[in-house]
Write a protein that holds these residues in place. Structure first.
Motif, PDB file in Angstrom:
ATOM      1  N   VAL B  15      67.064   1.761 -88.354  1.00  0.00           N
ATOM      2  CA  VAL B  15      67.221   3.110 -88.908  1.00  0.00           C
ATOM      3  C   VAL B  15      68.048   3.367 -90.267  1.00  0.00           C
ATOM      4  CG1 VAL B  15      68.273   5.440 -88.602  1.00  0.00           C
ATOM      5  CG2 VAL B  15      66.789   4.432 -86.797  1.00  0.00           C
ATOM      6  N   LEU B  16      67.713   3.914 -91.143  1.00  0.00           N
ATOM      7  CA  LEU B  16      68.341   3.851 -92.323  1.00  0.00           C
ATOM      8  C   LEU B  16      68.599   5.605 -92.710  1.00  0.00           C
ATOM      9  CD1 LEU B  16      66.216   1.799 -94.901  1.00  0.00           C
ATOM     10  CD2 LEU B  16      68.655   1.783 -94.343  1.00  0.00           C
ATOM     11  N   LEU B  17      69.643   5.930 -92.991  1.00  0.00           N
ATOM     12  CA  LEU B  17      70.134   7.361 -93.332  1.00  0.00           C
ATOM     13  C   LEU B  17      70.543   7.539 -94.859  1.00  0.00           C
ATOM     14  CD1 LEU B  17      72.982   8.383 -90.509  1.00  0.00           C
ATOM     15  CD2 LEU B  17      70.273   8.655 -90.548  1.00  0.00           C
ATOM     16  N   GLU B  18      69.667   8.545 -95.397  1.00  0.00           N
ATOM     17  CA  GLU B  18      69.824   8.823 -96.568  1.00  0.00           C
ATOM     18  C   GLU B  18      70.771  10.187 -96.657  1.00  0.00           C
ATOM     19  OE1 GLU B  18      66.696   6.915 -99.982  1.00  0.00           O
ATOM     20  OE2 GLU B  18      66.054   8.216 -98.152  1.00  0.00           O
ATOM     21  N   ASP B  19      71.760  10.368 -97.435  1.00  0.00           N
ATOM     22  CA  ASP B  19      72.370  11.759 -97.383  1.00  0.00           C
ATOM     23  C   ASP B  19      72.499  12.513 -96.192  1.00  0.00           C
ATOM     24  OD1 ASP B  19      72.192  11.142-100.080  1.00  0.00           O
ATOM     25  OD2 ASP B  19      70.351  12.283-100.200  1.00  0.00           O
ATOM     26  N   GLY B  20      72.437  11.788 -95.034  1.00  0.00           N
ATOM     27  CA  GLY B  20      72.629  12.431 -93.505  1.00  0.00           C
ATOM     28  C   GLY B  20      71.410  12.821 -93.178  1.00  0.00           C
ATOM     29  N   ASN B  21      70.380  13.364 -93.933  1.00  0.00           N
ATOM     30  CA  ASN B  21      69.088  14.167 -93.585  1.00  0.00           C
ATOM     31  C   ASN B  21      68.195  13.294 -93.268  1.00  0.00           C
ATOM     32  OD1 ASN B  21      70.477  16.475 -93.080  1.00  0.00           O
ATOM     33  ND2 ASN B  21      70.403  16.983 -95.082  1.00  0.00           N
ATOM     34  N   VAL B  22      67.854  12.602 -94.286  1.00  0.00           N
ATOM     35  CA  VAL B  22      66.622  11.632 -94.382  1.00  0.00           C
ATOM     36  C   VAL B  22      66.759  10.349 -93.326  1.00  0.00           C
ATOM     37  CG1 VAL B  22      64.657  10.658 -95.593  1.00  0.00           C
ATOM     38  CG2 VAL B  22      66.163  12.693 -96.530  1.00  0.00           C
ATOM     39  N   THR B  23      65.845  10.337 -92.717  1.00  0.00           N
ATOM     40  CA  THR B  23      65.835   9.132 -91.752  1.00  0.00           C
ATOM     41  C   THR B  23      64.717   8.434 -91.755  1.00  0.00           C
ATOM     42  OG1 THR B  23      67.040  10.606 -90.095  1.00  0.00           O
ATOM     43  CG2 THR B  23      66.301   8.513 -89.206  1.00  0.00           C
ATOM     44  N   LEU B  24      64.957   7.058 -92.063  1.00  0.00           N
ATOM     45  CA  LEU B  24      63.630   6.327 -92.366  1.00  0.00           C
ATOM     46  C   LEU B  24      63.765   5.175 -90.968  1.00  0.00           C
ATOM     47  CD1 LEU B  24      64.012   5.200 -95.932  1.00  0.00           C
ATOM     48  CD2 LEU B  24      62.325   6.901 -94.940  1.00  0.00           C
ATOM     49  N   SER B  25      63.010   4.886 -90.416  1.00  0.00           N
ATOM     50  CA  SER B  25      62.881   4.252 -89.083  1.00  0.00           C
ATOM     51  C   SER B  25      61.873   3.175 -89.217  1.00  0.00           C
ATOM     52  CB  SER B  25      63.134   4.868 -87.997  1.00  0.00           C
ATOM     53  OG  SER B  25      61.704   5.588 -87.674  1.00  0.00           O
ATOM     54  N   LYS B  26      61.982   2.162 -88.216  1.00  0.00           N
ATOM     55  CA  LYS B  26      61.010   1.058 -87.835  1.00  0.00           C
ATOM     56  C   LYS B  26      61.197   0.359 -86.469  1.00  0.00           C
ATOM     57  CE  LYS B  26      57.820  -1.806 -89.018  1.00  0.00           C
ATOM     58  NZ  LYS B  26      56.371  -1.184 -89.534  1.00  0.00           N
ATOM     59  N   SER B  27      60.230   0.185 -85.835  1.00  0.00           N
ATOM     60  CA  SER B  27      60.484  -0.554 -84.426  1.00  0.00           C
ATOM     61  C   SER B  27      59.339  -1.696 -84.403  1.00  0.00           C
ATOM     62  CB  SER B  27      60.083   0.702 -83.595  1.00  0.00           C
ATOM     63  OG  SER B  27      60.261  -0.168 -82.143  1.00  0.00           O
ATOM     64  N   ILE B  28      59.880  -2.660 -83.976  1.00  0.00           N
ATOM     65  CA  ILE B  28      58.869  -4.033 -83.940  1.00  0.00           C
ATOM     66  C   ILE B  28      59.273  -4.632 -82.441  1.00  0.00           C
ATOM     67  CG2 ILE B  28      58.939  -4.390 -86.218  1.00  0.00           C
ATOM     68  CD1 ILE B  28      60.766  -6.943 -85.702  1.00  0.00           C
ATOM     69  N   SER B  29      58.453  -5.373 -81.902  1.00  0.00           N
ATOM     70  CA  SER B  29      58.644  -6.387 -80.912  1.00  0.00           C
ATOM     71  C   SER B  29      59.670  -7.309 -81.113  1.00  0.00           C
ATOM     72  CB  SER B  29      57.214  -6.862 -80.599  1.00  0.00           C
ATOM     73  OG  SER B  29      56.345  -5.924 -79.898  1.00  0.00           O
ATOM     74  N   VAL B  30      60.505  -7.788 -80.444  1.00  0.00           N
ATOM     75  CA  VAL B  30      61.653  -8.621 -80.542  1.00  0.00           C
ATOM     76  C   VAL B  30      61.017 -10.123 -81.137  1.00  0.00           C
ATOM     77  CG1 VAL B  30      63.383  -7.431 -79.269  1.00  0.00           C
ATOM     78  CG2 VAL B  30      61.877  -9.325 -78.099  1.00  0.00           C
ATOM     79  N   ARG B  31      61.826 -10.570 -81.681  1.00  0.00           N
ATOM     80  CA  ARG B  31      61.354 -12.028 -82.085  1.00  0.00           C
ATOM     81  C   ARG B  31      62.011 -12.896 -81.033  1.00  0.00           C
ATOM     82  NH1 ARG B  31      58.843 -11.129 -87.107  1.00  0.00           N
ATOM     83  NH2 ARG B  31      57.737  -9.403 -86.580  1.00  0.00           N
ATOM     84  N   PRO B  32      62.041 -14.285 -81.326  1.00  0.00           N
ATOM     85  CA  PRO B  32      62.800 -15.323 -80.319  1.00  0.00           C
ATOM     86  C   PRO B  32      64.169 -15.168 -80.096  1.00  0.00           C
ATOM     87  CG  PRO B  32      61.132 -16.672 -81.823  1.00  0.00           C
ATOM     88  CD  PRO B  32      61.198 -15.082 -82.167  1.00  0.00           C
TER      89      PRO B  32
END
Lengths: 256, 262
Positions: B15-32
């Motif tokens: 998750v990335l927070l920009e100025d507290g409001n904007v949230t960017l996110s990503k979810s992936i399957s785990v690697r080894p």
């Protein structure tokens, strides 16, 4: 006195014919959905192996989780009493029997007369049971019968940290995928089962003399580790340890 | 820009927070391993948004391998999942006092006060019952996708009763029901109900204080949620974020706090 004991277990069903305290013949089949219909066939073949006609039987008793399915028995007895009777009668020296069945681990405390004083059972969770071992050896790709042979070549047993069968299966699969030696994985598996069983047995404190019964006791690698952990003196069950409950039922049928 | 990385047993989140409001996110399957999972999930999130590692002012790692991820220089700090889930939930809904987090391999119930401080928590990571793994095992037995299990049981006329808590024994029970031709809706309903029973047993050990928020992958199962609400007699709050991202979001909030930003 010729008696018969029938044990309908969760995974296996067993029939024994005893003459007093000697085992004459025995048979084991998988417990299927239709075991009530199939058990008569096993009884007939075990009687024929013994060379004894059905009319010569002087008593018959049933036990096991499926005992209520049995019709041609004089009475039914719980497995703890049956295993305790078999262990106490055949091994008068012992004070504890640890039974590792398909879906349970039971520590049974016996008095000097071989009577059951107390027992502790885990049948809520597959941890350490025969089913656990089946799932784990399946994950390695071998049958339960090949465990001793496979573990014999182990150099450095892997460590399996989970007690939960589901989590332990994942651990085993990651060891397999990591290319670990099957021998080391299976030896680690035996160590894990022995730890779980020993923990259950130790709930009664240290017992000096004991035996192991049930299917898992047949695996020498596991029996050895368990006896190493428990200390004291391990008395191997004098017959196939899977038959203990059926033998106990037959002995009880003779005492009625 | 503040970042949070949360590595679970099955999925990894960033998750990335920009100025507290904007949230960017990503979810992936785990690697080894967790370090590779962290590098992949954050790397992808940055790339998709035309950003680089240099844009991250402060990052907190949590979940599996959080120390190693910090050791590799991807995070400045590592914090326990329990603190991250508590803070994440509270930052999403300030009235939250109880967080039920059911992950792929563990289950936690976390109680927090109004300041986000931990009051009490209880965790099960020893037994698959009551964790996402139980549902996974059951779905494998039924031959259905994990995300279909919740909707499948909606509208079921009955439910099977699973007497075993143990996932391995419950699997055998489900197989017997399948062989008897019991309909899939009743099977799914019984499985979801059994799952909720295990979770509620954990919840009762620390007690419930409103509001209640559910996080982790199992929070997406509508039937388990509904059963839990019925058992607690509490309607749970719905965060504006994917429930699987709550831990990573909490880590990012932690990063913002640690860096001294408002």
């Amino acid at each position: 006195m010729i008696t018969m004991g029938i044990d309908i277990g969760s995974l296996l069903s067993k029939v024994v014919i005893m003459d007093g305290d000697s085992l004459i013949s025995s048979g084991i089949v998988d417990t299927t959905g239709n075991i009530a219909g199939e058990i008569d066939g096993l009884v007939a073949s075990v009687l024929s192996d013994a060379g004894i006609g059905r009319d010569k039987l002087e008593g018959a008793a049933g036990t096991g989780s499926g005992a209520e399915l049995l019709e041609n028995v004089d009475f039914r007895e719980d497995e703890v009493t049956c295993v305790g009777t078999a262990a106490g009668y055949l091994l008068p020296e012992i004070s504890m029997a640890v039974d590792i069945g398909g879906q349970s681990i039971t520590a049974i405390l016996l008095d000097a007369e071989g009577e059951v004083i107390n027992f502790m059972r885990n049948d809520k969770c597959a941890s350490g049971s025969g089913r656990f071992l089946e799932v784990m050896s399946g994950a390695v790709g071998i049958g339960v019968d090949a465990i001793d042979e496979t573990a014999a070549g182990a150099k450095k047993p892997v460590h399996i940290s989970s007690q939960c069968g589901v989590f332990a299966e994942s651990e085993v699969i990651s060891h397999v995928n990591a290319g670990e030696d099957a021998a080391d994985i299976v030896a680690g598996l035996c160590e894990a089962v022995a730890n779980i069983v020993a923990a259950q047995a130790r709930k009664f404190g240290a017992e000096e003399k004991y035996t192991l019964t049930g299917g898992v006791a047949r695996i020498d690698t596991i029996s050895k580790v368990i006896s190493g952990k428990l200390g004291g003196t391990f008395f191997p069950f004098p017959h196939d340890p899977r038959l203990a409950s059926a033998i106990g039922a037959a002995l009880l049928a003779g005492m009625e | 820009m503040f970042a949070g990385i949360d590595i679970g047993s099955l999925t990894a989140q960033a998750v990335l927070l920009e100025d507290g409001n904007v949230t960017l996110s990503k979810s992936i399957s785990v690697r080894p391993n967790p370090v590779e999972s962290a590098r992949a999930v954050m790397g992808q999130l940055l790339e998709e948004n035309n950003l680089s590692w240099g844009d991250i002012g402060y990052c907190v790692s949590t979940g599996y391998g959080r120390e190693k991820i910090q050791g590799e220089g991807m995070a400045q700090e590592n914090v326990s999942e329990i603190s991250c889930h508590g803070l994440g939930a509270l930052s999403l809904v300030p009235q939250v006092r109880t967080v039920i987090d059911i992950g792929g391999q563990d289950a936690k119930v976390i109680r927090v006060d109004g300041a986000g401080e931990l009051v009490d928590f209880v965790m099960n990571d020893k037994c698959a019952a009551g964790t996402g793994r139980f549902l996974e095992v059951m779905c494998r037995t039924l031959g259905v996708a994990l995300e279909d299990l919740g909707p499948m049981s909606q509208g079921a006329r009955g439910h099977i009763h699973l007497s075993s808590r143990c996932s391995i024994y419950a699997e055998t029970e489900v197989l017997h029901y399948l062989q008897r031709g019991v309909d899939m809706a009743s099977l799914a309903a019984g499985i979801n109900r059994s799952m909720a029973h295990r979770v509620i047993a954990l919840v009762r050990r620390v007690g419930v204080e409103k509001e209640v928020l559910m996080s982790g992958g199992v929070a997406k199962n509508v039937a388990v949620r509904a059963e839990l609400e019925k058992m607690m007699n509490v309607k749970m709050v719905t965060p504006r974020l994917d429930p699987q991202l709550v831990g990573a979001f909490g880590a990012a909030v932690m990063a913002r706090k640690a860096s001294g930003a408002a």
